[in-house]
Design a protein around this motif. Structure first.
Motif, PDB file in Angstrom:
ATOM      1  N   UNK A 259       0.845  -1.191   0.000  1.00  0.00           N
ATOM      2  CA  UNK A 259       0.000   0.000   0.000  1.00  0.00           C
ATOM      3  C   UNK A 259       0.881   1.242   0.000  1.00  0.00           C
ATOM      4  N   UNK A 260       0.513   2.215  -0.827  1.00  0.00           N
ATOM      5  CA  UNK A 260       1.316   3.429  -0.980  1.00  0.00           C
ATOM      6  C   UNK A 260       1.174   4.381   0.217  1.00  0.00           C
ATOM      7  N   UNK A 261      -0.030   4.520   0.765  1.00  0.00           N
ATOM      8  CA  UNK A 261      -0.305   5.522   1.802  1.00  0.00           C
ATOM      9  C   UNK A 261       0.216   5.058   3.171  1.00  0.00           C
ATOM     10  N   UNK A 262       1.149   5.796   3.791  1.00  0.00           N
ATOM     11  CA  UNK A 262       1.715   5.381   5.084  1.00  0.00           C
ATOM     12  C   UNK A 262       0.668   5.260   6.186  1.00  0.00           C
ATOM     13  N   UNK A 263      -0.293   6.194   6.233  1.00  0.00           N
ATOM     14  CA  UNK A 263      -1.313   6.154   7.278  1.00  0.00           C
ATOM     15  C   UNK A 263      -2.196   4.923   7.135  1.00  0.00           C
ATOM     16  N   UNK A 264      -2.557   4.592   5.888  1.00  0.00           N
ATOM     17  CA  UNK A 264      -3.358   3.392   5.659  1.00  0.00           C
ATOM     18  C   UNK A 264      -2.572   2.146   6.062  1.00  0.00           C
ATOM     19  N   UNK A 277       2.368  -6.030   6.043  1.00  0.00           N
ATOM     20  CA  UNK A 277       2.012  -4.776   5.379  1.00  0.00           C
ATOM     21  C   UNK A 277       3.284  -4.083   4.901  1.00  0.00           C
ATOM     22  N   UNK A 278       3.334  -3.767   3.603  1.00  0.00           N
ATOM     23  CA  UNK A 278       4.518  -3.149   2.998  1.00  0.00           C
ATOM     24  C   UNK A 278       4.126  -1.787   2.433  1.00  0.00           C
ATOM     25  N   UNK A 279       4.806  -0.739   2.894  1.00  0.00           N
ATOM     26  CA  UNK A 279       4.522   0.600   2.380  1.00  0.00           C
ATOM     27  C   UNK A 279       5.367   0.843   1.131  1.00  0.00           C
ATOM     28  N   UNK A 280       4.700   1.110  -0.001  1.00  0.00           N
ATOM     29  CA  UNK A 280       5.427   1.317  -1.241  1.00  0.00           C
ATOM     30  C   UNK A 280       4.496   1.354  -2.435  1.00  0.00           C
ATOM     31  N   UNK A 281       5.088   1.539  -3.605  1.00  0.00           N
ATOM     32  CA  UNK A 281       4.353   1.640  -4.862  1.00  0.00           C
ATOM     33  C   UNK A 281       4.225   0.250  -5.484  1.00  0.00           C
ATOM     34  N   UNK A 282       2.990  -0.252  -5.571  1.00  0.00           N
ATOM     35  CA  UNK A 282       2.770  -1.612  -6.076  1.00  0.00           C
ATOM     36  C   UNK A 282       3.117  -1.753  -7.552  1.00  0.00           C
ATOM     37  N   UNK A 283       3.266  -0.622  -8.258  1.00  0.00           N
ATOM     38  CA  UNK A 283       3.630  -0.698  -9.679  1.00  0.00           C
ATOM     39  C   UNK A 283       5.139  -0.701  -9.885  1.00  0.00           C
ATOM     40  N   UNK A 284       5.910  -0.632  -8.801  1.00  0.00           N
ATOM     41  CA  UNK A 284       7.366  -0.623  -8.889  1.00  0.00           C
ATOM     42  C   UNK A 284       7.890  -2.035  -9.144  1.00  0.00           C
ATOM     43  N   UNK A 285       8.560  -2.211 -10.277  1.00  0.00           N
ATOM     44  CA  UNK A 285       9.119  -3.512 -10.617  1.00  0.00           C
ATOM     45  C   UNK A 285      10.140  -3.952  -9.571  1.00  0.00           C
ATOM     46  N   UNK A 286      10.952  -3.019  -9.105  1.00  0.00           N
ATOM     47  CA  UNK A 286      11.973  -3.344  -8.118  1.00  0.00           C
ATOM     48  C   UNK A 286      11.329  -3.839  -6.817  1.00  0.00           C
ATOM     49  N   UNK A 287      10.276  -3.145  -6.364  1.00  0.00           N
ATOM     50  CA  UNK A 287       9.609  -3.538  -5.121  1.00  0.00           C
ATOM     51  C   UNK A 287       8.970  -4.914  -5.250  1.00  0.00           C
ATOM     52  N   UNK A 288       8.284  -5.144  -6.365  1.00  0.00           N
ATOM     53  CA  UNK A 288       7.635  -6.434  -6.565  1.00  0.00           C
ATOM     54  C   UNK A 288       8.652  -7.573  -6.583  1.00  0.00           C
ATOM     55  N   UNK A 289       9.777  -7.338  -7.252  1.00  0.00           N
ATOM     56  CA  UNK A 289      10.804  -8.383  -7.319  1.00  0.00           C
ATOM     57  C   UNK A 289      11.468  -8.597  -5.967  1.00  0.00           C
ATOM     58  N   UNK A 290      11.679  -7.515  -5.224  1.00  0.00           N
ATOM     59  CA  UNK A 290      12.311  -7.652  -3.907  1.00  0.00           C
ATOM     60  C   UNK A 290      11.391  -8.355  -2.910  1.00  0.00           C
TER      61      UNK A 290
END
Length: 452
Positions: A259-264, A277-290
């Motif tokens: 989820x992108x929003x820190x408060x959520x 729960x992972x704070x970040x951009x779900x469209x980021x290829x790097x994040x998804x791979x990591x």
């Protein structure tokens, strides 16, 4: 039958389109004049601008003469107040409210009479239940259940490696080796009611009726390997994700929610101790791979943007994720969806509309109404379940001797504990349950409507 729809957002618009097509007398309430004018131009309906919870506005909409009020605004509290006010003005009116906030779940049940509610619907929770069923039975694009899970209509795609590619339906049994019935085929975005000589082609999506116990045999004989889902990556931390995590809490499935929003993220972490729960951009290829996308068992995309969900899902499929489920709020353009070849597509709006339409039809026909209604084939067909009673015509007659309306297919007959995929010699009797599939252009309200 007079129906008032309060709120003309995605849900309200979908209901207006479907119920107006079925000939109901509709009045639409919304505070946005432009939205109302657009609907008034497209459909033969009455419109009232204003606050749907206001006594004055409801009276202008004819609440005292209405049979049903459907409150579909984006605010739970407004929907509840609208139903309460309508019931105070007309104690015989049926009311349906959209209530999505998890905090109200128990309260709605306990205070149902006080709110004047006939039924509460929660599109997000319905979507979560549907996603859970797909995760627990991977291999199918979609599953629609009848008779408490004893009969199902499942969706499969014919790809280049499928054993059913270039096979006529008459020759299927030698491959699947179990009793099934292909009740509809989607080819190039159009639904087809296939005959026995219909040949399946690559790219077709087929809708198969089967007794639930035979589904494992079907997948095994088609060479579709399934394994137990252990780890799921969920993109988006909205309400559907919350409900899904609650559904899966005791299943042993590990859930990672991005989820992108820190408060959520902080809210979800407090509410869902068993989920990661992972704070970040779900469209980021790097994040998804990591986060181990290539090693997960399933991926569910549920951000607030349909376009982003589709893009992330296509990326997950390119990474050979075994199961990819996409949540979409708008599914009107089925040709685009068909060309993208997405796996499972879930629409909270469609699921909720099916529930409400089923209730409306039951009101119109107090006896003989459909027990269950499901929309299949990208909204181009309906699957329905009916109880055979003393008023049902043609009891005891073989199906081959019946004159059914065009594009109406009897796909299953339940005779007590025995489920039967019918042939021409099959028949139904009083007390049986009959399952039919028909095009959406047919108005089937009770079982007798299937006959010429």
């Amino acid at each position: 039958m007079k129906i008032i729809i309060a709120g003309n957002g995605k849900m309200g618009a979908a209901l207006t389109r479907q119920l107006s097509a079925e000939g109901y007398e509709l009045t639409l309430i919304d505070s946005n004049l432009k939205v109302l004018e657009s609907s008034e131009e497209r459909y033969d309906i009455m419109v009232v601008q204003g606050n749907c919870a206001s006594m004055t506005v409801l009276q202008q909409a004819g609440v005292k003469e209405a049979d049903l009020l459907i409150a579909m605004t984006g605010a739970d509290e407004l929907n509840l107040l609208c139903c309460m006010t309508a019931h105070a003005l007309n104690d015989k009116i049926h009311t349906i409210a959209r209530v999505c906030n998890p905090e109200y779940t128990n309260q709605i049940f306990a205070m149902r009479e006080m709110f004047g509610l006939s039924m509460a619907v929660n599109p997000e929770r319905q979507a979560a239940v549907e996603i859970e069923r797909l995760l627990k039975y991977p291999g199918f694009l979609k599953r629609d259940t009848f008779t408490r899970g004893r009969v199902e209509i499942v969706e499969l795609r014919i790809d280049g490696k499928s054993k059913l590619r270039d096979v006529a339906l008459n020759d299927m049994y030698g491959i699947v080796k179990c009793k099934i019935l292909v009740c509809a085929v989607l080819r190039n975005g159009k639904a087809v009611a296939p005959g026995g000589d219909f040949v399946l082609r690559e790219g077709d999506r087929i809708f198969v009726t089967a007794v639930t116990d035979t589904l494992t045999v079907l997948l095994k004989n088609l060479g579709i390997l399934t394994h137990k889902t252990k780890r799921v990556i969920v993109c988006g931390g909205g309400r559907v994700s919350y409900y899904l995590a609650k559904q899966l809490a005791s299943s042993g499935i590990r859930l990672q929610i991005i989820e992108r929003d820190p408060e959520r993220c902080r809210q979800l972490a407090a509410q869902l101790p068993s989920a990661c729960i992972i704070q970040g951009d779900a469209s980021s290829q790097f994040l998804l791979e990591s986060e181990g996308l290539s090693d997960c068992d399933a991926m569910v995309t549920m951000t607030g943007l349909d376009e982003l969900n589709m893009i992330i899902s296509l990326y997950g499929m390119s990474c050979n994720v075994p199961q990819v489920i996409t949540k979409l709020g708008h599914i009107e353009n089925t040709n685009i969806l068909g060309s993208l070849s997405l796996d499972s597509v879930i629409s909270p709006k469609e699921l909720c509309c099916n529930t409400i339409v089923q209730y409306v039809r039951a009101m119109k026909n107090q006896t003989g109404a459909a027990l269950t209604v499901h929309t299949i084939a990208d909204g181009q067909a309906e699957a329905m379940e009916f109880l055979v009673d003393e008023k049902t015509r043609n009891c005891g007659k073989a199906l081959k001797d019946l004159r059914l309306k065009k594009d109406v297919l009897v796909v299953c007959i339940s005779k007590g504990a025995r489920m039967e995929i019918p042939n021409g010699s099959s028949h139904f009797d009083v007390g049986d349950i009959v399952y039919i599939v028909t095009g959406r252009d047919k108005s089937i309200y009770q079982l007798n409507d299937i006959f010429e």
